[in-house]
Design an enzyme around this catalytic site. Structure first.
Site, PDB file in Angstrom:
ATOM      1  N   TYR A   1      -2.851  -3.266 -10.557  1.00  0.00           N
ATOM      2  CA  TYR A   1      -2.824  -3.011  -9.105  1.00  0.00           C
ATOM      3  C   TYR A   1      -1.961  -4.047  -8.372  1.00  0.00           C
ATOM      4  CZ  TYR A   1      -4.292  -2.723  -4.258  1.00  0.00           C
ATOM      5  OH  TYR A   1      -4.263  -2.637  -2.881  1.00  0.00           O
TER       6      TYR A   1
ATOM      7  N   VAL B   1       1.294  -3.594   3.964  1.00  0.00           N
ATOM      8  CA  VAL B   1       1.318  -4.862   4.687  1.00  0.00           C
ATOM      9  C   VAL B   1       2.619  -5.644   4.462  1.00  0.00           C
ATOM     10  CG1 VAL B   1      -1.180  -5.134   4.844  1.00  0.00           C
ATOM     11  CG2 VAL B   1       0.039  -6.051   2.859  1.00  0.00           C
TER      12      VAL B   1
ATOM     13  N   SER C   1       0.804  -1.233   0.000  1.00  0.00           N
ATOM     14  CA  SER C   1       0.000   0.000   0.000  1.00  0.00           C
ATOM     15  C   SER C   1       0.829   1.272   0.000  1.00  0.00           C
ATOM     16  CB  SER C   1      -0.927   0.018   1.212  1.00  0.00           C
ATOM     17  OG  SER C   1      -2.040  -0.778   0.940  1.00  0.00           O
TER      18      SER C   1
ATOM     19  N   LYS D   1       0.326   3.420  -2.968  1.00  0.00           N
ATOM     20  CA  LYS D   1      -0.913   4.175  -3.224  1.00  0.00           C
ATOM     21  C   LYS D   1      -0.714   5.692  -3.367  1.00  0.00           C
ATOM     22  CE  LYS D   1      -3.808   0.590  -1.178  1.00  0.00           C
ATOM     23  NZ  LYS D   1      -4.455   0.121   0.066  1.00  0.00           N
TER      24      LYS D   1
ATOM     25  N   TYR E   1      -4.186   3.336   7.682  1.00  0.00           N
ATOM     26  CA  TYR E   1      -5.337   2.437   7.880  1.00  0.00           C
ATOM     27  C   TYR E   1      -6.317   3.059   8.883  1.00  0.00           C
ATOM     28  CZ  TYR E   1      -2.110  -0.717   5.507  1.00  0.00           C
ATOM     29  OH  TYR E   1      -1.245  -1.262   4.623  1.00  0.00           O
TER      30      TYR E   1
HETATM   31  N1  GLU Z   1      -1.778  -5.578  -2.059  1.00  0.00           N
HETATM   32  C1  GLU Z   1      -2.364  -5.417  -0.771  1.00  0.00           C
HETATM   33  C2  GLU Z   1      -3.866  -5.523  -0.830  1.00  0.00           C
HETATM   34  O1  GLU Z   1      -4.467  -4.962  -1.667  1.00  0.00           O
HETATM   35  C3  GLU Z   1      -1.945  -4.096  -0.218  1.00  0.00           C
HETATM   36  C4  GLU Z   1      -2.506  -3.928   1.134  1.00  0.00           C
HETATM   37  C5  GLU Z   1      -1.739  -2.947   1.962  1.00  0.00           C
HETATM   38  O2  GLU Z   1      -0.541  -2.928   1.926  1.00  0.00           O
HETATM   39  O3  GLU Z   1      -2.431  -2.272   2.716  1.00  0.00           O
HETATM   40  O4  GLU Z   1      -4.466  -6.225  -0.003  1.00  0.00           O
END
Ligand code: GLU
Length: 615
Positions: free
Chosen positions: A201, A271, A77, A80, A253
């Protein structure tokens, strides 16, 4: 061999305080074994839980590294914010903002819920991030992932790879994200093929970075989009400010509110175990430790950020600034005239009207508060005819500062005040910026040298008050301060030793570093004395000596150039020495005159230095 003293040896391996601090964090939190690696993407569960690296990149491009800062892990993430910035830049803010919100959701990152417009809450949750990947896919088609990989590489300052195993693992198991993507598609947030968008993604989440990379990427966000290591402008300041905004409200988060309350540094975690934290105008931090807490944030990473913020008081809302430090000197030409030697009637006019020329020497960054403060200082004293802003120590100007200073210049134009800018080289970036600010304004002039700016303003004052700049001529050595007190015969004998020379405008008469073999008495025209670095020491007119330091020093320390065509009597030092031997009394008088001239120069130089500290 001399034994190396313990202090010398210690100095060579000494560390800056910030690195010591990071060392301590690393040592203290290495023992912290709470949390667990992510399991929901099977490949991530293979991460080595003990890995721990901290990178911190400063905005001058230095990267501090402690621990496992070169161990690659998947960005997840943390991609993002960068893909959001990329979407803003490549599709335009209105397109992006029309389908993705910017409100915190309060839900977990992978929630299958949209806002009341049926749009993702924000680009930091999966729904919003998948929507961003969809937008890039819309714009770039099959090239979308490569476009993202290349852009993220520019943020990191090196070519980034993909972890194919993690990509395949998430692709095989990512049904929740599939559900989100279909929901986006039925609501027309995604218009392309769902699996193609998800492929982008999943791949973007599997890009491999290190804690060092994350620090540099964060520092690029903190630096208005300029990578501080490579110097490349990676993205626009618009995209940066918006990206940091959503990181602030939704980056961590469902711990985001608590995070900004306690730590106060925009951040994003993934994550994979990474956290990047970006404190605007200060630093970028990247940490890697794959054990996650219940929110999905790296346990050790959170601790490092909390301690960094608390220890150095870095909460972004705990800031202050003293605008008064931007003026280091503020005076009229009464206190600090130009180095041009002036005739008595010019001196009289300038003394009577010294308030007409105000000089403000500025330093550091011209920001909103600094320029506001400067404008109030300016208004406090009587209105001058000329204001010289010396910018040679100005290192930066913010947009707000530039806007406000332009408004100030315009205001001065309305009052018929001429603005003179000094200290900016025409070849510099600052010059271009200055041209932009001052476009359309007719009351602006510029001189690189402050002394030249003051001299020009003085000339204007003399003209305005009916004086003329009188470049008189003199062949009389008796007018020379260096020769004051000599008898007529002595002067005559000296004159006979000299040879009259003429110089064209711009011609170099003596050069720094040359042997000092003669001294000169100026009879007509103007010359200036300049140090090799361009600093002007003096402007001289007829009746003054130059090159007289040859009496003390065998080598020239400055250049002398003719400003206008000039005539001077040159006397060889050897001949001058002969004269001094024949006339010891006159010789002593000359040396005393020289001492007096030098002491006057010292007083002037001290006044100038004092001006800088007096405000
Ligand atoms: N590729 C992970 C997902 O979409 C990223 C989640 C993250 O790092 O928060 O679940």
């Amino acid at each position: 061999m001399n034994p190396v003293s313990p202090l010398v040896a210690a100095w060579a391996s000494s560390k800056p305080p910030l690195l010591r601090f990071l060392d301590r964090c690393h040592a203290d939190y290495l023992a912290e074994n709470g949390g667990d690696v992510a399991h929901y993407i099977p490949e991530l569960s293979k991460a080595e839980p003990s890995h721990f690296g901290i990178g911190l990149a400063t905005l001058d491009g230095h990267v501090y590294e402690v621990g496992d800062t070169r161990v690659p892990f998947t960005i997840q993430s943390m991609s993002k914010p960068f893909v959001f910035a990329l979407a803003l830049d490549s599709l335009g803010a209105s397109r992006v903002e029309s389908v993705i919100g910017v409100e915190p959701s309060g839900d977990p990152f992978n929630s299958i819920r949209l806002n009341t417009d049926n749009h993702p809450f924000n680009p930091m949750v999966n729904a919003g991030a998948i929507a961003c990947s969809g937008l890039i896919h819309e714009a770039k088609g099959n090239g979308a992932f490569e476009h993202i990989r290349r852009e993220l590489s520019r943020f990191a300052g090196r070519d980034l790879d993909v972890d194919e195993a993690v990509y395949a693992s998430e692709s095989a198991t990512g049904d929740r994200n599939r559900a989100i993507a279909y929901l986006l598609r039925t609501n027309s947030v995604i218009t392309d093929n769902v699996s193609a968008v998800l492929d982008v993604y999943f791949r973007q989440c599997a890009i491999l970075v290190t804690a060092r990379d994350a620090a540099i990427m964060a520092a690029t966000l903190a630096n208005r989009g300029i990578n501080p290591v490579t110097g490349e402008q990676v993205t626009t300041p618009y995209a940066i400010a918006r990206t940091l905004s959503v990181m602030t409200s939704s980056g961590m988060y469902d711990y985001a509110g608590e995070w900004i309350y306690r730590v106060g540094i925009p951040a994003k975690s993934g994550v994979g175990g990474g956290i990047l934290a970006s404190l605007p105008a200060r630093l970028g931090l990247g940490s890697y430790s794959p054990r996650l807490d219940k929110h999905g944030n790296s346990v050790r990473g959170i601790k490092v950020c909390e301690r960094l913020s608390a220890h150095y008081d870095l909460h972004m809302l705990n800031r202050s600034d003293d605008a008064r430090t931007s003026i280091i000197a503020d005076y009229t030409i009464g206190k600090n005239p130009s180095r041009r030697s002036r005739r008595p009637h010019e001196q009289e006019i300038l003394a009577a009207h010294h308030q007409d020329v105000r000089v403000i020497e500025l330093v550091g960054t011209l920001s909103f508060s600094n320029v506001d403060y400067i404008s109030r200082k300016l208004a406090k004293r009587p209105r001058p005819q000329f204001v010289i802003f010396d910018l040679r120590r100005v290192t930066a100007i913010t947009r707000a500062g530039a806007r406000m200073i332009t408004e100030q210049f315009r205001e001065l134009a309305d009052f018929r005040v001429t603005v003179i800018l000094s200290g900016i080289k025409r070849s510099s970036e600052g010059w271009k910026i200055m041209r932009e600010w001052t476009e359309g304004l007719h009351n602006i002039r510029d001189f690189y040298l402050l002394d030249a700016a003051i001299e020009w303003a003085e000339d204007q004052v003399v003209y305005r008050h009916g004086g003329s700049i009188d470049f008189h001529e003199t062949t009389e050595l008796s007018e020379q301060p260096l020769l004051a007190g000599l008898a007529a015969e002595e002067l005559k004998e000296l004159a006979a030793l000299g040879a009259t020379r003429t110089y064209r405008r711009g011609e170099k008469i003596v050069g720094a570093g040359e042997a000092a073999t003669s001294l000169f008495f100026l009879q007509s025209g103007v010359v200036h004395v300049t140090l090799p670095d361009g600093v002007r020491l003096a402007t001289l007119t007829a009746g003054m000596a130059f090159g007289e330091m040859a009496l003390l020093e065998p080598t020239r320390s400055a250049d002398v150039l003719a400003d206008a065509s000039a005539t001077a009597v040159a006397i060889a030092i050897a001949d001058f020495e002969g004269f001094r031997n024949r006339h010891p009394r006159a010789g002593e008088r000359i040396m005393r005159n020289l001492a007096q001239i030098l002491s006057e120069r010292l007083i002037v130089a001290n006044t100038k230095v004092n001006l800088l500290t007096a405000t």
